[in-house]
Scaffold this active site. Sequence first.
Site, PDB file in Angstrom:
ATOM      1  N   CYS A 152      -1.173   6.172   8.997  1.00 30.77           N
ATOM      2  CA  CYS A 152      -1.527   4.883   8.390  1.00 30.77           C
ATOM      3  C   CYS A 152      -2.661   5.147   7.401  1.00 30.77           C
ATOM      4  CB  CYS A 152      -1.933   3.869   9.472  1.00 30.77           C
ATOM      5  SG  CYS A 152      -3.345   4.402  10.480  1.00 30.77           S
ATOM      6  N   ARG A 198       0.840  -1.199   0.000  1.00 30.70           N
ATOM      7  CA  ARG A 198       0.000   0.000   0.000  1.00 30.70           C
ATOM      8  C   ARG A 198       0.878   1.253   0.000  1.00 30.70           C
ATOM      9  NH1 ARG A 198      -4.506   0.037   4.456  1.00 30.70           N
ATOM     10  NH2 ARG A 198      -5.242   1.793   3.194  1.00 30.70           N
TER      11      ARG A 198
END
Length: 273
Positions: free
Chosen positions: A229, A171
């Site tokens: 995050c 990611r």
Amino acid sequence: MRSGLISVDELRASLEEVTLLDVRYRMGGPAGPAEYVAGHVPGAAYVDLDRDLAAEPGERGRHPLPDVAVFEAAMRRVGVRAARPVVVYDDWSGHAAARAWWLLRYHGHADVRVLDGGWTDWRAAGGEVATGDGAPRVAGDFTAAPGALPVVDATTVRAAGVLVDARATERYRGDVEPIDPVAGHVPGAVNVPTGRNLDERGRFRDPASLAATYAEVGAVPGADVAVYCGSGVTAAHDVLALELAGITAALYPGSWSEWVADPSRPVATSARP
């Protein structure tokens, strides 16, 4: 007992002396309330991450910080007291528990610990299990006073000396993005996935090992470190790991989901910051 953590054996010895919170939650996993009713550590009260530990999703991200009054009321409802230690646990490698740990610390509670190994270790060690909705509890007296831990926002996050992206490497690189509408990372960020905080048993690694991991990206004691995050939840896991290593880090609560809500903000891809 390591600051920020408590072991199963330590919790067993102090069950009557702590406020215990069950924060089981997994994105796409079983519903936490049902899991709690089916079995929990005796004396634990259930805390719902979406309802109690986050505001409604929107421009501030998928899990914005909860309103102070909402958080305070939730913590009082489950019996949190200012002068009584709090222990939080989950069954998601400490990710949801770390969010509760961070929020309590950020709002001024001085003694909060994550159960190392969580529900899995409690069961594996033969810990007693209670079922049902839990016993009625006396309301707590916790007063939320935000600001006890550092934070950054979308306007200041890139000014951090070391900006850590706590998401999985694929990611971070922008290879995939299963949740948010844009793939990639904040320009300048380095990647330390939360999985690197844990050993093969699913417990936090020792402080020296954690310090060595974060030193690889320049996050050392005294450095200006911030963490993000996807939505501000799992980044707290890195903040806790950094604290165990003796490093203070700011949290970017909005994280990637807030960052990409504004298309004018720059995005980087590939393994390079």
